[in-house]
Design a protein around this motif. Structure first.
Motif, mmCIF file in Angstrom:
data_model
loop_
_atom_site.group_PDB
_atom_site.id
_atom_site.type_symbol
_atom_site.label_atom_id
_atom_site.label_comp_id
_atom_site.label_asym_id
_atom_site.label_seq_id
_atom_site.Cartn_x
_atom_site.Cartn_y
_atom_site.Cartn_z
ATOM 1 N N GLY A 78 -49.067 12.635 1.659
ATOM 2 C CA GLY A 78 -49.075 11.734 2.812
ATOM 3 C C GLY A 78 -49.626 10.364 2.478
ATOM 4 O O GLY A 78 -50.495 9.829 3.177
ATOM 5 N N THR A 79 -49.147 9.761 1.433
ATOM 6 C CA THR A 79 -49.622 8.450 1.008
ATOM 7 C C THR A 79 -49.242 7.368 2.011
ATOM 8 O O THR A 79 -48.217 7.475 2.694
ATOM 9 C CB THR A 79 -49.053 8.086 -0.374
ATOM 10 O OG1 THR A 79 -49.428 6.737 -0.697
ATOM 11 C CG2 THR A 79 -47.534 8.181 -0.384
ATOM 12 N N VAL A 80 -50.063 6.344 2.086
ATOM 13 C CA VAL A 80 -49.779 5.234 2.992
ATOM 14 C C VAL A 80 -49.132 4.058 2.258
ATOM 15 O O VAL A 80 -48.925 3.001 2.839
ATOM 16 C CB VAL A 80 -51.068 4.756 3.703
ATOM 17 C CG1 VAL A 80 -51.611 5.856 4.595
ATOM 18 C CG2 VAL A 80 -52.125 4.305 2.686
ATOM 19 N N ASP A 81 -48.818 4.229 0.980
ATOM 20 C CA ASP A 81 -48.173 3.138 0.233
ATOM 21 C C ASP A 81 -46.873 2.745 0.920
ATOM 22 O O ASP A 81 -46.007 3.605 1.160
ATOM 23 C CB ASP A 81 -47.858 3.578 -1.200
ATOM 24 C CG ASP A 81 -49.101 3.784 -2.035
ATOM 25 O OD1 ASP A 81 -50.212 3.524 -1.527
ATOM 26 O OD2 ASP A 81 -48.968 4.202 -3.195
ATOM 27 N N PRO A 82 -46.663 1.469 1.243
ATOM 28 C CA PRO A 82 -45.422 1.071 1.928
ATOM 29 C C PRO A 82 -44.176 1.284 1.087
ATOM 30 O O PRO A 82 -43.081 1.435 1.630
ATOM 31 C CB PRO A 82 -45.641 -0.417 2.231
ATOM 32 C CG PRO A 82 -46.681 -0.860 1.242
ATOM 33 C CD PRO A 82 -47.562 0.323 1.029
ATOM 34 N N HIS A 84 -43.804 3.866 -1.075
ATOM 35 C CA HIS A 84 -43.922 5.222 -1.616
ATOM 36 C C HIS A 84 -42.565 5.824 -1.981
ATOM 37 O O HIS A 84 -42.334 6.228 -3.128
ATOM 38 C CB HIS A 84 -44.638 6.108 -0.599
ATOM 39 C CG HIS A 84 -44.572 7.571 -0.881
ATOM 40 N ND1 HIS A 84 -45.107 8.134 -2.021
ATOM 41 C CD2 HIS A 84 -44.034 8.605 -0.170
ATOM 42 C CE1 HIS A 84 -44.912 9.443 -2.007
ATOM 43 N NE2 HIS A 84 -44.248 9.752 -0.906
ATOM 44 N N GLN A 157 -41.600 12.837 1.222
ATOM 45 C CA GLN A 157 -41.944 12.305 2.539
ATOM 46 C C GLN A 157 -42.282 13.421 3.521
ATOM 47 O O GLN A 157 -43.217 13.309 4.305
ATOM 48 C CB GLN A 157 -40.773 11.484 3.092
ATOM 49 C CG GLN A 157 -41.019 10.855 4.469
ATOM 50 C CD GLN A 157 -41.977 9.686 4.413
ATOM 51 O OE1 GLN A 157 -42.246 9.143 3.340
ATOM 52 N NE2 GLN A 157 -42.523 9.305 5.558
ATOM 53 N N THR A 209 -43.520 4.780 17.214
ATOM 54 C CA THR A 209 -43.864 5.559 16.022
ATOM 55 C C THR A 209 -44.967 6.565 16.324
ATOM 56 O O THR A 209 -45.976 6.239 16.949
ATOM 57 C CB THR A 209 -44.325 4.612 14.902
ATOM 58 O OG1 THR A 209 -43.269 3.704 14.592
ATOM 59 C CG2 THR A 209 -44.690 5.387 13.647
ATOM 60 N N ASN A 211 -48.105 9.114 15.744
ATOM 61 C CA ASN A 211 -49.366 8.987 14.999
ATOM 62 C C ASN A 211 -49.310 9.714 13.666
ATOM 63 O O ASN A 211 -49.954 9.309 12.699
ATOM 64 C CB ASN A 211 -50.527 9.553 15.818
ATOM 65 C CG ASN A 211 -51.052 8.566 16.848
ATOM 66 O OD1 ASN A 211 -50.662 7.408 16.861
ATOM 67 N ND2 ASN A 211 -51.931 9.033 17.720
ATOM 68 N N GLU A 212 -48.534 10.807 13.624
ATOM 69 C CA GLU A 212 -48.469 11.637 12.416
ATOM 70 C C GLU A 212 -47.076 11.541 11.796
ATOM 71 O O GLU A 212 -46.088 11.340 12.498
ATOM 72 C CB GLU A 212 -48.764 13.103 12.746
ATOM 73 C CG GLU A 212 -50.133 13.343 13.347
ATOM 74 C CD GLU A 212 -50.173 13.121 14.856
ATOM 75 O OE1 GLU A 212 -51.276 12.998 15.408
ATOM 76 O OE2 GLU A 212 -49.091 13.043 15.475
ATOM 77 N N SER A 213 -47.001 11.723 10.492
ATOM 78 C CA SER A 213 -45.711 11.771 9.822
ATOM 79 C C SER A 213 -45.015 13.086 10.130
ATOM 80 O O SER A 213 -45.640 14.055 10.598
ATOM 81 C CB SER A 213 -45.888 11.640 8.305
ATOM 82 O OG SER A 213 -46.488 12.821 7.773
ATOM 83 N N GLN A 216 -46.676 15.924 8.329
ATOM 84 C CA GLN A 216 -47.938 16.347 8.932
ATOM 85 C C GLN A 216 -47.701 17.215 10.168
ATOM 86 O O GLN A 216 -48.389 18.217 10.376
ATOM 87 C CB GLN A 216 -48.773 15.119 9.293
ATOM 88 C CG GLN A 216 -49.331 14.379 8.093
ATOM 89 C CD GLN A 216 -49.961 13.052 8.460
ATOM 90 O OE1 GLN A 216 -49.474 12.341 9.347
ATOM 91 N NE2 GLN A 216 -51.043 12.698 7.786
#
Length: 339
Positions: A78-82, A84, A157, A209, A211-213, A216
């Protein structure tokens, strides 16, 4: 129709939307790889080895998650790198080539698809990136099939994607997916929803959007659909089958569509992926004689849950807070051009 349940062997139906992810690749004079993501005001230059190392770490993280799926084991993915997924896609391609064939390029991505909102943005990105990089490096479909490679990128992802998102982006139209006795995911195209239903009665909105991916949400709720004779899973399967039967009819009645959509929405609320604020809007739609359901993973918290499909009662003031997606449905899939 069928989100979440598809990961437990149930059928799933998805429809392409006329929002697009575009990728351009251009040669550089050196061996560096430049990423340009203007939607996110992001730009970065990497060496090829940085990207192969990055995807190597993601491969290990995914294998760990796959061995014991949970919210905790998903966390390293669950990386936050834009960038990724872009890094993962390039790294996967580079791993399939000898270093002597690596060459520098600039890659630009622009997308109309709302991220983290159940519109399949990562699936579209995985397909488009894979196609662009295969073209750039001259990889043939026979040696490097596009679909399973896009699937592997989606895993970074979502952890355990069903495969429906990237296949819908790839193929377009309305897609039904089913698992056979061997557990293999088989896809075929369905006729588009009856034309008299599309223009006036069916609308898509973006509640915002989550809150969670997706990964997740799936990791946190999958236990609620496990076990033999699970009643919630059985209801999801039944409602998806009903929806598929309607799509095959010549003149499906909007009232029948409403009933199925309401029932599957109730399933999603029982699963715990519909925030109270969104459920309140859906109750207003139902009270006005329509039906609505979230599309995609939904959310565990907050006031936003991504895509919302609404049938009838689309002019309610409660819906005015959401962005309406004015795009055609059942459009064609991947397109590749060269210049």
């Amino acid at each position: 129709m069928g989100e979440h349940a598809v990961l437990h062997g149930c059928p799933v139906i998805a429809c392409s939307v006329g929002l697009y992810c575009n990728v351009w690749v251009q040669r550089r004079q050196d061996r560096e790889i430049q990423l340009q993501l203007p939607d996110l005001s992001f730009q970065q230059i990497y060496s090829p080895y940085q990207l192969t190392d990055y995807v190597g770490r993601m491969r290990l993280a995914w294998a760990h998650y796959r061995a014991a799926p949970s919210a905790k084991s998903f966390a390293p993915l669950g990386t936050v790198d834009p960038d990724h997924l872009v890094k993962c896609a390039i790294g996967e391609i580079l791993h399939r080539l000898p270093p002597g064939n690596w060459r520098g390029f600039t890659l630009q991505v622009q997308s109309q698809i709302p991220p983290g909102a159940g519109f399949g943005s990562s699936g579209a990105l995985a397909v488009t990136l894979t196609a662009a990089l295969m073209q750039w490096f001259g990889l043939k479909e026979a040696d490097c099939p596009l679909e399973p490679l896009a699937m592997s990128i989606e895993r970074y992802q979502h952890g355990e994607p069903s495969g429906i998102d990237h296949n819908t982006s790839l193929l377009g139209s309305v897609i039904e997916g089913r698992r056979n006795a061997k557990g293999e995911f088989n896809l075929h195209t369905l006729p588009a929803i009856a034309s008299n239903l599309l223009p006036d009665a069916l609308r898509l909105f973006n509640t915002g959007t989550a809150n969670e991916s997706t990964g997740q949400v799936i990791a946190a709720t999958r236990h609620r659909l496990t076990g033999t004779d699970n009643p919630l899973l059985a209801s999801m399967r039944r409602n998806t089958e009903r929806f598929g039967s309607l799509l095959r009819q010549t003149r499906p009645m909007p009232e029948t569509f409403c009933a199925v959509i309401r029932d599957y929405q109730a399933d999603l609320e029982s699963l715990g992926v519909v925030p109270a604020a969104v459920a309140k809007v859906i109750r207003a739609v139902e009270k006005a004689g329509g039906a609505a359901k979230i599309c995609g993973a939904g959310a565990l918290s907050g006031d936003q849950a991504g895509a919302l499909l609404v049938l009838g009662a689309t002019n309610l003031p409660e819906l005015a807070h959401y962005r309406q997606i004015n795009a055609p449905l059942a459009v064609a899939g991947l397109e590749i051009t060269r210049s």
